[in-house]
Motif scaffolding. Structure first.
Motif, PDB file in Angstrom:
ATOM      1  N   ASP A 145      -0.969  35.346  44.241  1.00 63.36           N
ATOM      2  CA  ASP A 145      -0.362  35.118  45.557  1.00 63.36           C
ATOM      3  C   ASP A 145       0.969  34.407  45.400  1.00 63.36           C
ATOM      4  N   GLU A 146       2.056  35.166  45.559  1.00 62.20           N
ATOM      5  CA  GLU A 146       3.385  34.577  45.495  1.00 62.20           C
ATOM      6  C   GLU A 146       4.072  34.625  46.857  1.00 62.20           C
ATOM      7  N   SER A 147       3.261  34.623  47.915  1.00 66.95           N
ATOM      8  CA  SER A 147       3.811  34.716  49.273  1.00 66.95           C
ATOM      9  C   SER A 147       4.643  33.491  49.652  1.00 66.95           C
ATOM     10  N   ASN A 148       4.399  32.351  49.004  1.00 68.47           N
ATOM     11  CA  ASN A 148       5.169  31.140  49.293  1.00 68.47           C
ATOM     12  C   ASN A 148       6.130  30.788  48.156  1.00 68.47           C
ATOM     13  N   LEU A 149       6.382  31.740  47.284  1.00 62.43           N
ATOM     14  CA  LEU A 149       7.202  31.463  46.109  1.00 62.43           C
ATOM     15  C   LEU A 149       8.600  30.980  46.486  1.00 62.43           C
ATOM     16  N   GLN A 175     -12.932  32.307  33.216  1.00 60.70           N
ATOM     17  CA  GLN A 175     -11.884  32.516  34.202  1.00 60.70           C
ATOM     18  C   GLN A 175     -11.110  31.224  34.437  1.00 60.70           C
ATOM     19  N   ILE A 176      -9.906  31.378  34.967  1.00 64.73           N
ATOM     20  CA  ILE A 176      -9.069  30.237  35.296  1.00 64.73           C
ATOM     21  C   ILE A 176      -8.443  30.488  36.664  1.00 64.73           C
ATOM     22  N   THR A 177      -8.477  29.472  37.509  1.00 64.77           N
ATOM     23  CA  THR A 177      -7.941  29.563  38.862  1.00 64.77           C
ATOM     24  C   THR A 177      -7.012  28.380  39.098  1.00 64.77           C
ATOM     25  N   GLY A 178      -5.958  28.598  39.851  1.00 67.23           N
ATOM     26  CA  GLY A 178      -5.087  27.476  40.160  1.00 67.23           C
ATOM     27  C   GLY A 178      -3.720  27.911  40.628  1.00 67.23           C
ATOM     28  N   LYS A 179      -2.752  27.005  40.476  1.00 70.24           N
ATOM     29  CA  LYS A 179      -1.386  27.327  40.863  1.00 70.24           C
ATOM     30  C   LYS A 179      -0.425  26.781  39.811  1.00 70.24           C
ATOM     31  N   VAL A 180       0.684  27.489  39.656  1.00 68.81           N
ATOM     32  CA  VAL A 180       1.718  27.064  38.720  1.00 68.81           C
ATOM     33  C   VAL A 180       3.055  27.103  39.441  1.00 68.81           C
ATOM     34  N   ARG A 181       3.946  26.212  39.035  1.00 64.95           N
ATOM     35  CA  ARG A 181       5.273  26.131  39.631  1.00 64.95           C
ATOM     36  C   ARG A 181       6.279  26.830  38.728  1.00 64.95           C
ATOM     37  N   ALA A 182       7.085  27.693  39.291  1.00 66.29           N
ATOM     38  CA  ALA A 182       8.105  28.387  38.516  1.00 66.29           C
ATOM     39  C   ALA A 182       9.003  27.384  37.807  1.00 66.29           C
ATOM     40  N   GLY A 183       9.148  27.560  36.508  1.00 66.27           N
ATOM     41  CA  GLY A 183       9.937  26.617  35.729  1.00 66.27           C
ATOM     42  C   GLY A 183       9.143  25.459  35.184  1.00 66.27           C
ATOM     43  N   ASP A 191      16.468  33.251  40.659  1.00 64.73           N
ATOM     44  CA  ASP A 191      16.085  34.424  41.440  1.00 64.73           C
ATOM     45  C   ASP A 191      14.571  34.570  41.496  1.00 64.73           C
ATOM     46  N   ARG A 192      14.100  35.348  42.445  1.00 63.08           N
ATOM     47  CA  ARG A 192      12.663  35.513  42.668  1.00 63.08           C
ATOM     48  C   ARG A 192      11.976  36.153  41.463  1.00 63.08           C
ATOM     49  N   GLU A 193      12.620  37.162  40.876  1.00 59.60           N
ATOM     50  CA  GLU A 193      12.013  37.820  39.723  1.00 59.60           C
ATOM     51  C   GLU A 193      11.852  36.842  38.571  1.00 59.60           C
ATOM     52  N   GLY A 194      12.858  36.013  38.364  1.00 68.36           N
ATOM     53  CA  GLY A 194      12.765  35.007  37.314  1.00 68.36           C
ATOM     54  C   GLY A 194      11.648  34.009  37.578  1.00 68.36           C
TER      55      GLY A 194
END
Length: 216
Positions: A145-149, A175-183, A191-194
């Motif tokens: 889910d990157e809807s809030n990226l 399995q692993i569940t969670g969230k990661v921050r870009a960078g 940019d979004r792709e990055g």
């Protein structure tokens, strides 16, 4: 008098600067963790006993294809997920076989039937032992889910993985569940792709950190 006034102003400036620094430090302490995960992976006794080195990384399975929003589908990142697993496995002292060799060896093997996952034992066992590997690594992106990226730079995800011996013996799974921050804790890509690529990198990293190192 002028000197005293100047010194008084300087003291007030220093106090303000100190207070600003403390405020910044307090804000830094409250910065959300760039990685928050809940992982549950289990190695079997066979993993340590066999210590496989040559790993065939299978094409990644998409468990998000039915998601309503495009931002919750991982399809366009599947190749990148596989590349990241291959790139990072040597950090755990495993040697990945090239994807071309793996795909060529599996070209004549029937694909899983609709509704069947490559993580199911009966399916994965049919995919093992074709590329001269010691074990196969199967990965499924269960959610992405990157809807809030663009807003908070985070991606929520769930990955499921299995390491299976070439003879069909289970070596490691979970399995692993969670969230990661870009960078991560560093600079966020512009940019979004990055940002998406960075999150894939971090998610795979967190998963493979739970894979015991090869001891051979």
């Amino acid at each position: 008098m002028v000197l005293q006034s100047w010194m008084g102003g300087w003291s007030r400036a220093r106090r303000l600067a100190a207070l600003s620094l403390l405020a910044c430090l307090a804000a830094a302490c409250q910065t959300p963790d760039p990685v928050v995960v809940n992982a549950a992976f289990t190695p079997t006794s066979d993993l340590a006993a066999r210590s496989p080195t040559q790993i065939a990384v299978l094409a990644v399975e998409d468990g998000t294809a039915d998601a309503e929003l495009p931002e919750r589908r991982a399809g366009r990142h599947l190749t990148l997920f596989r590349q990241e697993v291959i790139r990072q496995l040597p950090g755990r002292l495993y040697t990945p076989i090239t994807p071309v060799a793996v795909d060529t060896a599996l070209a004549s093997v029937p694909k899983p039937a609709p509704g069947k996952s490559i993580l199911q034992p009966a399916v994965l066992q049919t995919l093992a032992g074709h590329a001269g590997e010691d074990a196969v690594f199967a990965l499924r992106v269960a959610s992405w889910d990157e809807s809030n990226l663009a807003v908070d730079k985070h991606v929520w995800f769930q990955l499921e993985a299995v390491l299976l011996g070439s003879d069909g013996v289970l070596l490691w799974s979970g399995q692993i569940t969670g969230k990661v921050r870009a960078g991560g804790a560093g600079v966020t890509p512009r940019d979004r792709e990055g940002m998406s690529r960075s999150c894939v990198d971090l998610a795979v990293h967190e998963m493979l950190q739970r894979l015991p190192r090869c001891t051979r």
